[in-house]
Design an enzyme around this catalytic site. Sequence first.
Site, PDB file in Angstrom:
ATOM      1  NE  ARG A 170     -18.478   4.825 -47.020  1.00  0.00           N
ATOM      2  CZ  ARG A 170     -17.732   5.039 -45.911  1.00  0.00           C
ATOM      3  NH1 ARG A 170     -18.118   5.919 -45.009  1.00  0.00           N
ATOM      4  NH2 ARG A 170     -16.602   4.385 -45.732  1.00  0.00           N
ATOM      5  CB  SER A 219     -16.467   0.614 -51.863  1.00  0.00           C
ATOM      6  OG  SER A 219     -16.976  -0.268 -50.898  1.00  0.00           O
ATOM      7  CD  GLU A 289     -19.580   2.585 -50.150  1.00  0.00           C
ATOM      8  OE1 GLU A 289     -18.662   3.397 -50.274  1.00  0.00           O
ATOM      9  OE2 GLU A 289     -19.493   1.570 -49.414  1.00  0.00           O
TER      10      GLU A 289
END
Length: 297
Positions: A170, A219, A289
Site C-alpha cells: 500500500r 479499508s 490505510e
Amino acid sequence: MATLTLPRVAGKLTPNAPLAPLVWFKAGGAAEWLFEPADVEDLVGFLRELDPRVPVMGLGLGSNMIVRDGGVPGVVVRLGKAFAKVSAEGLRLRCGGGASGILVSSTARDAGIGGVEFLRSIPGTVGGFVRMNGGAYGREVKDVLIEADVVLRSGEARTLSRDDLGYSYRHSALPEGAIVVSALFEGRVAAPAAVQAEMDRIAAEREAAQPLRSKTGGSTFKNPPGHKAWALVDEAGCRGLRRGDAQVSEKHTNFLLNIGAATSADIEALGEEVRARVLAKSGVTLEWEIQRVGVMA
C-alpha cells in the site's frame, strides 16, 4: 494563495471548491483551488508555471480519503473524462489516470485479458491505486503494472517503470505532488466469460462482506504482518463503536462510516480511538490505510 496569480488554463480552475461532495465520506472542507485540466498538456503547463511554493494534491474518486474540516491548501487536481479512457493493446491495457477499476476490468474482459479482475474491487481511479499500490483478493497493482506516465510537481512529464515506483504494501515512492496521468497494465489470455465470472465472484463477495452502500472510506487500516486489521479491531471491542455520527461498521470492522452528519474530525478521532484500543488489547499498532489530507478546522 487566493491572491496569487495562477497560470492560465484550458480546463477549469475553481477557488474555494467544496470537497465533501467529491469524497465518499461526504465530509470535510474545501480546496483552496480545484483544477480540472483539459488534457496532459494543460496539466504540464499549469504545474510548470505554478509558484513552486504552492502545494499540489491529486484527487480521484475520493474513496479512500479523509479531507480534514479545515480544507486543503494549495491546488487539488482532479482528472476528468479526458483522462478516463481505457484501450487494449494485445494483452496490455492503456488506462487514463481518471479511469475507474471497473472500467479497466470490463475493458480487459471484452478484450479477452485476464489477471486484472481484482481491479474491479478497488473503489477508485487508476491514478490513486497506482500511487497506493492498491490491491485486493491476493493481487496488487505491482503485479500487473508495466509503467506509469506521471507529471511531476515541477511540470516535468516522465514515464516511470514499476521498479522506479519502489512499491511496497500500500505504498509507492511516487514524489509528493506528482499526478499519475496514465498507466500500462499487462494481463494474460483468458476467455471473456471466465473473466466475467471472476468479476462477478469478487463483486458478490464484496457486497456480502463490506458496507458498500454507506458513506465510508473503504479499508481504514493496513493489515499488520501476520494479522487481519478487522480481526484486531473486533477483538478490541470496537464493532459498532461511535463518536458523534462516525461509526465503526458492524458489517466489516475495518470500515468507518458516516451515518449522518459526521465531521472529518469525528471520523479521524474515531479511527485514533480504535488504534488506541487495539494497541491496548493486542500490542499491535495499526497504520492508517486511508489518506488523511488537509488541515484541522
